[in-house]
Design a protein around this motif. Structure first.
Motif, short mmCIF file in Angstrom:
data_model
loop_
_atom_site.label_atom_id
_atom_site.label_comp_id
_atom_site.label_asym_id
_atom_site.label_seq_id
_atom_site.Cartn_x
_atom_site.Cartn_y
_atom_site.Cartn_z
N LEU A 1 -4.14 75.22 82.03
CA LEU A 1 -3.50 76.18 82.91
C LEU A 1 -2.14 75.67 83.38
O LEU A 1 -1.16 76.44 83.43
CB LEU A 1 -4.40 76.49 84.10
CG LEU A 1 -3.90 77.56 85.08
CD1 LEU A 1 -3.66 78.88 84.37
CD2 LEU A 1 -4.89 77.74 86.24
N GLN A 2 -2.06 74.38 83.69
CA GLN A 2 -0.79 73.80 84.11
C GLN A 2 0.23 73.86 82.98
O GLN A 2 1.41 74.21 83.20
CB GLN A 2 -1.02 72.34 84.55
CG GLN A 2 0.23 71.63 85.05
CD GLN A 2 0.80 72.26 86.30
OE1 GLN A 2 0.08 72.85 87.09
NE2 GLN A 2 2.12 72.14 86.47
N LYS B 1 -1.63 86.39 77.83
CA LYS B 1 -2.81 86.07 78.63
C LYS B 1 -3.18 84.60 78.45
O LYS B 1 -3.05 84.05 77.34
CB LYS B 1 -3.99 86.97 78.22
CG LYS B 1 -3.76 88.45 78.50
CD LYS B 1 -4.99 89.28 78.20
CE LYS B 1 -5.25 89.37 76.71
NZ LYS B 1 -6.37 90.27 76.41
N PHE B 2 -3.65 84.00 79.50
CA PHE B 2 -4.05 82.59 79.43
C PHE B 2 -5.14 82.39 78.37
O PHE B 2 -5.17 81.38 77.67
CB PHE B 2 -4.54 82.13 80.81
CG PHE B 2 -5.09 80.73 80.81
CD1 PHE B 2 -4.30 79.65 80.49
CD2 PHE B 2 -6.42 80.50 81.13
CE1 PHE B 2 -4.80 78.36 80.48
CE2 PHE B 2 -6.94 79.21 81.13
CZ PHE B 2 -6.12 78.14 80.81
N SER B 3 -6.01 83.38 78.23
CA SER B 3 -7.10 83.28 77.24
C SER B 3 -6.58 83.25 75.81
O SER B 3 -7.33 82.89 74.89
CB SER B 3 -8.07 84.45 77.42
OG SER B 3 -7.41 85.69 77.23
N THR C 1 -7.70 69.83 73.23
CA THR C 1 -7.88 68.49 73.79
C THR C 1 -7.83 68.44 75.32
O THR C 1 -8.35 67.49 75.91
CB THR C 1 -6.78 67.54 73.25
OG1 THR C 1 -5.49 68.06 73.61
CG2 THR C 1 -6.87 67.41 71.74
N ALA C 2 -7.23 69.43 75.96
CA ALA C 2 -7.03 69.37 77.41
C ALA C 2 -8.18 70.03 78.17
O ALA C 2 -8.94 70.83 77.61
CB ALA C 2 -5.71 70.05 77.78
N THR C 3 -8.28 69.70 79.44
CA THR C 3 -9.25 70.36 80.31
C THR C 3 -8.72 71.74 80.69
O THR C 3 -7.55 72.07 80.46
CB THR C 3 -9.49 69.55 81.59
OG1 THR C 3 -8.25 69.52 82.34
CG2 THR C 3 -9.92 68.13 81.26
N ASP D 1 0.24 84.29 85.64
CA ASP D 1 -0.73 83.68 84.72
C ASP D 1 -2.06 84.43 84.71
O ASP D 1 -3.04 83.95 84.13
CB ASP D 1 -0.97 82.21 85.09
CG ASP D 1 -1.52 82.03 86.50
OD1 ASP D 1 -2.00 83.02 87.11
OD2 ASP D 1 -1.46 80.91 87.03
N ASP D 2 -2.09 85.61 85.35
CA ASP D 2 -3.34 86.36 85.41
C ASP D 2 -3.20 87.76 84.81
O ASP D 2 -3.84 88.71 85.26
CB ASP D 2 -3.82 86.47 86.86
CG ASP D 2 -2.82 87.16 87.77
OD1 ASP D 2 -1.65 87.36 87.33
OD2 ASP D 2 -3.18 87.52 88.91
#
Length: 516
Positions: free
Chosen positions: A393-394, A348-350, A386-388, A261-262
């Motif tokens: 990330l989860q 990428k997570f971004s 909507t999510a934190t 995830d990085d």
């Protein structure tokens, strides 16, 4: 007395010629070995990878800026260090300015807002496999002066800014007077991008023809061509072998399957891909569909209908971002059994937040349908809106990152997942050779012309004015829809012009019995 004199004369006679020859043969190799050792120790031996033909103009990145001799890994560490064999003919000596003598000539066009960290590896990778010309329709970050200055310094690259003049020119396009793209008009986000790409492709055909190109391909800057099936890993050779009566070549797409995830540099860090339905037996595809989908709406996260290359000829037109068509005939097309397009999607997570920030839709199931064509994009937009950060990330780890080693091995054995290393090796070698850094350094020494600077600033301002920036002169506002345009949208679609092919998901499990 005579015997003693004879003995002394014998002692002073010179050695025979055979002895001198033996002495010379002994000293010569020792002398040459000593000279070679001294030269190597002082850095006088040229590495084959950094040596390049003196009759070619110097290309950025080919000369070393560091006077310290480089220590290269062994050939086992880098397969491409054996660059003088026929495996990678365009890798030899990093000579990228070869457009004058390669045939067929291939042009790649794209519409992009990406920065240099993504665009430079994308361009030079495709140069290595045989692409000669690039038409980049830029906006956003890609249209900034520092980025375009570098792009315009690369041989074979043409940058087209999204200026007001370009929008006005495209507003008069033939496409707006036809119906095959009409169902995508005046919709936000992905639909808007789809129309923009089609209009840019229409202009690219004319530019490519003026440059005497033979083939044209539309790619996004998160996609790499994978010319598997050719002994030289050459896109040029692959298209050269296409029969002359073929108008279009379809490349099924493979989708990246990230294992962390990085990820920072997808082209250099991702080697696992999920194969396309077209390259799998039907029973393997549907027999492992649920495990390969991992709870997502479809087998692929995004599109599954590949991209295509078109032979440049009379009456050629785009048929959306994934296909080409012809106004006068139905193109004769073939689909390749080994070559593919590698799609690095959500690597990428971004990417979750960057896609969210490009669209101004509401995060509801109903509203996202106006913005996105594919189910996963809709779900990702809602989560990102909507999510934190921790929840995002989860979700990213559960839906996108392949962390289950046992499942990965099983699907690898089934042939659904595969390892592809060639792009990674090529781009890593490009980076290590200093090509990217050198082309940036060279461009920094030049000054951007006033005209190009103003165009890039105007383009950037135009992009920042609105999230929905396309065709400001043709947007629908209250009472601003002309009767002519309204009639055009409401007109029954002409059956003689097939509708543009949108990005399509691969076959779903529900359709298993319908596919022969």
């Amino acid at each position: 007395m005579a015997g003693a004199l004879s003995h002394r004369q014998f002692q002073h006679q010179p050695p025979p010629s055979s002895s001198r020859l033996l002495l010379l043969l002994t000293l010569l190799p020792l002398t040459l070995a000593s000279i070679a050792f001294i030269l190597q120790w002082r850095g006088g031996v040229t590495d084959p990878l950094t040596r390049w033909s003196p009759d070619q103009p110097q290309f950025p990145g080919m000369s070393s800026v560091d006077s310290t001799p480089s220590r290269r890994p062994s050939n086992c560490a880098n397969p491409l260090s054996q660059s003088l064999n026929p495996s990678f003919p365009y890798f030899r000596d990093w000579n990228f300015d070869y457009s004058s003598h390669l045939s067929p000539k291939i042009c790649v066009t794209t519409s992009t807002s990406a920065g240099l960290e993504q665009t430079l590896p994308w361009i030079f990778y495709h140069k290595v496999i045989g692409v000669s010309n690039f038409l980049l329709f830029v906006e956003g970050k890609a249209a900034s002066p520092n980025v375009t200055r570098v792009l315009e310094s690369i041989p074979g690259v043409k940058v087209i800014f999204r200026t007001r003049e370009l929008e006005e020119q495209q507003a008069k396009s033939r496409i707006w007077n036809e119906t095959w793209l009409a169902s995508f008009f005046y919709k936000p986000c992905n639909y808007e991008l789809f129309v923009k790409q089609s209009l840019n492709m229409e202009m690219a055909i004319v530019m490519a023809r003026d440059s005497r190109m033979d083939w044209i391909i539309h790619l996004d800057t998160d996609e790499l061509m994978h010319p598997a099936g050719t002994p030289e890993y050459s896109l040029r050779q692959l298209l050269a072998d296409v029969p002359g009566n073929v108008d279009m070549v379809i490349f099924p797409n493979y989708e990246s399957s990230v294992e962390r995830d990085d990820i920072k540099e997808p082209f250099s860090e991702v080697s696992m891909f999920k194969k396309n339905y077209d390259h799998l037996p039907k029973d393997v595809y549907f027999g492992n569909y649920k495990e390969a989908t991992r709870g997502n709406p479809n087998y692929f996260l995004t599109y599954g209908n590949g991209k295509s290359a078109a032979r440049i000829q009379d009456h050629l037109r785009p048929n959306g971002a994934h296909r080409w068509h012809n106004y006068m005939k139905t193109p004769n097309e073939i689909k390749l059994e080994e070559a593919a397009v590698l799609h690095y999607t959500y690597t990428k997570f971004s990417d979750l937040t960057s896609r969210r920030d490009r669209c101004g839709c509401k995060p509801t199931k109903e509203d996202v349908k106006r913005c996105f064509m594919l189910d996963f994009d809709r779900s990702a937009f809602i989560i990102a809106s909507t999510a934190t950060e921790e929840e995002m990330l989860q979700w990213y780890r559960e839906r996108i990152v392949w962390t289950e080693k046992a499942l990965n091995i099983k699907l690898m054995r089934k042939g659904i997942l595969t390892r592809i290393y060639a792009p990674m090796i090529i781009i890593q070698s490009l980076r290590e050779s200093g090509v990217f850094g050198s082309v940036i350094a060279k461009a920094a020494q030049t000054k951007l012309s006033k005209e190009k600077f103003l165009k890039s600033v105007d383009s950037s301002n135009s992009t920042r004015n609105s999230r929905s920036d396309m065709f400001s002169s043709r947007k629908i506002d209250a009472g601003g829809l002309s009767q002519t345009t309204a009639r055009r949208i409401l007109k029954v679609i002409d059956e003689s012009l097939p509708s543009a092919m949108p990005p399509l998901s691969p076959p779903s499990y529900d359709h298993a019995d319908l596919i022969t």
